[in-house]
Design a protein around this motif. Structure first.
Motif, PDB file in Angstrom:
ATOM      1  N   PRO A 100       0.815  -1.231   0.000  1.00  0.00           N
ATOM      2  CA  PRO A 100       0.000   0.000   0.000  1.00  0.00           C
ATOM      3  C   PRO A 100       0.844   1.275   0.000  1.00  0.00           C
ATOM      4  CG  PRO A 100      -0.881  -1.585   1.558  1.00  0.00           C
ATOM      5  CD  PRO A 100       0.437  -2.126   1.106  1.00  0.00           C
ATOM      6  N   THR A 101       1.979   1.254   0.734  1.00  0.00           N
ATOM      7  CA  THR A 101       2.844   2.432   0.741  1.00  0.00           C
ATOM      8  C   THR A 101       3.390   2.720  -0.648  1.00  0.00           C
ATOM      9  OG1 THR A 101       3.487   2.056   3.047  1.00  0.00           O
ATOM     10  CG2 THR A 101       4.940   3.429   1.706  1.00  0.00           C
ATOM     11  N   ALA A 102       3.861   1.681  -1.323  1.00  0.00           N
ATOM     12  CA  ALA A 102       4.404   1.865  -2.670  1.00  0.00           C
ATOM     13  C   ALA A 102       3.325   2.334  -3.644  1.00  0.00           C
ATOM     14  CB  ALA A 102       5.027   0.552  -3.160  1.00  0.00           C
ATOM     15  N   PHE A 131       6.152   9.748   0.218  1.00  0.00           N
ATOM     16  CA  PHE A 131       6.418   8.452   0.855  1.00  0.00           C
ATOM     17  C   PHE A 131       6.121   8.481   2.347  1.00  0.00           C
ATOM     18  CE2 PHE A 131       9.444   5.829   3.260  1.00  0.00           C
ATOM     19  CZ  PHE A 131       9.082   4.576   2.808  1.00  0.00           C
ATOM     20  N   ARG A 132       6.512   9.559   3.022  1.00  0.00           N
ATOM     21  CA  ARG A 132       6.320   9.617   4.476  1.00  0.00           C
ATOM     22  C   ARG A 132       4.847   9.514   4.848  1.00  0.00           C
ATOM     23  NH1 ARG A 132       5.078  13.521   8.007  1.00  0.00           N
ATOM     24  NH2 ARG A 132       5.181  15.163   6.425  1.00  0.00           N
ATOM     25  N   GLN A 133       4.008  10.285   4.176  1.00  0.00           N
ATOM     26  CA  GLN A 133       2.579  10.223   4.488  1.00  0.00           C
ATOM     27  C   GLN A 133       1.994   8.849   4.165  1.00  0.00           C
ATOM     28  OE1 GLN A 133       3.739  12.874   2.537  1.00  0.00           O
ATOM     29  NE2 GLN A 133       3.643  14.514   4.063  1.00  0.00           N
ATOM     30  N   ALA A 134       2.404   8.278   3.034  1.00  0.00           N
ATOM     31  CA  ALA A 134       1.901   6.965   2.662  1.00  0.00           C
ATOM     32  C   ALA A 134       2.325   5.898   3.670  1.00  0.00           C
ATOM     33  CB  ALA A 134       2.397   6.596   1.262  1.00  0.00           C
ATOM     34  N   LEU A 135       3.564   5.983   4.161  1.00  0.00           N
ATOM     35  CA  LEU A 135       4.050   5.002   5.134  1.00  0.00           C
ATOM     36  C   LEU A 135       3.290   5.113   6.452  1.00  0.00           C
ATOM     37  CD1 LEU A 135       6.062   2.823   5.959  1.00  0.00           C
ATOM     38  CD2 LEU A 135       7.660   4.641   6.598  1.00  0.00           C
ATOM     39  N   VAL A 136       3.085   6.335   6.941  1.00  0.00           N
ATOM     40  CA  VAL A 136       2.350   6.516   8.202  1.00  0.00           C
ATOM     41  C   VAL A 136       0.946   5.954   8.076  1.00  0.00           C
ATOM     42  CG1 VAL A 136       1.359   8.232   9.772  1.00  0.00           C
ATOM     43  CG2 VAL A 136       3.707   8.495   8.949  1.00  0.00           C
ATOM     44  N   ARG A 137       0.265   6.234   6.973  1.00  0.00           N
ATOM     45  CA  ARG A 137      -1.104   5.747   6.793  1.00  0.00           C
ATOM     46  C   ARG A 137      -1.136   4.222   6.763  1.00  0.00           C
ATOM     47  NH1 ARG A 137      -3.967   6.334   2.961  1.00  0.00           N
ATOM     48  NH2 ARG A 137      -5.929   7.122   3.818  1.00  0.00           N
ATOM     49  N   SER A 138      -0.159   3.596   6.110  1.00  0.00           N
ATOM     50  CA  SER A 138      -0.144   2.136   5.997  1.00  0.00           C
ATOM     51  C   SER A 138       0.171   1.470   7.330  1.00  0.00           C
ATOM     52  CB  SER A 138       0.881   1.712   4.934  1.00  0.00           C
ATOM     53  OG  SER A 138       0.525   2.213   3.662  1.00  0.00           O
TER      54      SER A 138
END
Length: 294
Positions: A100-102, A131-138
């Motif tokens: 999901p992050t990718a 990337f940072r926002q996507a990683l936190v959400r995942s």
């Protein structure tokens, strides 16, 4: 000796002028500006039902991928219990966090469900997530979606104004409708009387979210009733002025001040982009540089 004449009072700032004009009205307008309710905008947060449907689609997609990866490993690769545990944890992290992050990073906030339902995840200032926002959400999704079957995410989306789940609250993002047919707004121009001021203005401390509010207001100002338009412009100028140095000249119209600030910010970002491109070109060998070098 006669007493010295009193010193002339300093010219009040835009914030002071806004507050002395009509305190009750300006405070109300400022609150509306902060929440985005002062002007009817085309940029609407995605609806709750749409979020739920897209979330269900993504839940099935990522869950199926994770289940298939775990099952394939347990059947063909794992030979003992220790390997089975390692494989299980590793595949769950890869499929439920890494994938999901990718996907969100590469598609700038989309997923299978969001693409099908017509919305995208953006930052608070309206820009694409990174990337940072996507990683936190995942990572947060492991608890609020996967471990609780979406219960925490649903409750958070219901009680927050922009239907944010916990991952959005922690990463500074929100869901935005992306299937809106909008014409490109007219470019903001520098008011002639503020050209000299703009050459020495420092707007580096201006938050991106506040600049986004100013842009929204200027794009829609002509559709707003005159009295409301003036109140919102004064309130926004009062919010912007503490982040700008030096302050605008005395007598500057608040709306023209806001336009000048946006032009300065736009030009600064453009020049920064040109410098970054030049640095990248300087690192390339001569035969790989663009023929139109900057």
């Amino acid at each position: 000796m006669p007493p010295a004449p009193p010193a002339p009072a300093a010219a009040p700032t835009l914030a002071a002028r806004a507050s002395t004009r009509d305190p009750n009205r300006i405070e109300s307008a400022a609150a509306e500006v902060v929440t985005g309710e002062a002007v009817v905008l085309d940029l609407r947060p995605a609806g709750l039902l749409r979020l739920f449907a897209a979330g269900a689609v993504d839940f099935l997609v990522y869950g199926t991928v994770a289940a298939a990866a775990v099952a394939a490993g347990l059947r063909y690769l794992v030979t003992n219990d220790a390997q089975a545990t390692t494989w299980l944890i590793g595949m769950l992290l890869v499929c439920l966090v890494g994938v999901p992050t990718a996907v969100e990073t590469l598609t700038r906030g989309r997923s299978v469900g969001r693409f099908a339902l017509g919305y995208v995840i953006v930052r608070e200032d309206g820009a694409a997530i990174r990337f940072r926002q996507a990683l936190v959400r995942s990572v947060v999704a492991l608890v609020e979606i996967w471990l609780t079957l979406g219960t925490f995410a649903l409750v958070s989306a219901i009680v927050t104004s922009r239907h944010k789940r916990l991952g959005d609250l922690l990463s500074g993002t929100y869901p935005l409708e992306s299937d809106q047919d909008q014409a490109l707004p007219a470019p903001v121009l520098m008011p002639a009387e503020l050209v000299e001021w703009a050459r020495r203005a420092d707007i580096s401390r201006l938050p991106g979210s506040l600049a986004w509010r100013v842009r929204e207001f200027l794009d829609r100002a002509r559709t707003v009733e005159e009295g409301t338009r003036t109140s919102i412009a004064r309130a926004l100028a009062a919010h912007v002025e503490p982040h700008v140095s030096p302050p605008p000249p005395w007598g500057t119209h608040p709306e023209r001040f806001l336009a000048a600030v946006l032009v300065v910010r736009r030009d600064a970002e453009y020049l920064a982009g040109l410098r970054a491109q030049q640095r990248r070109l300087d690192l390339l060998p001569p035969d790989r540089r663009a023929p139109y070098g900057l």
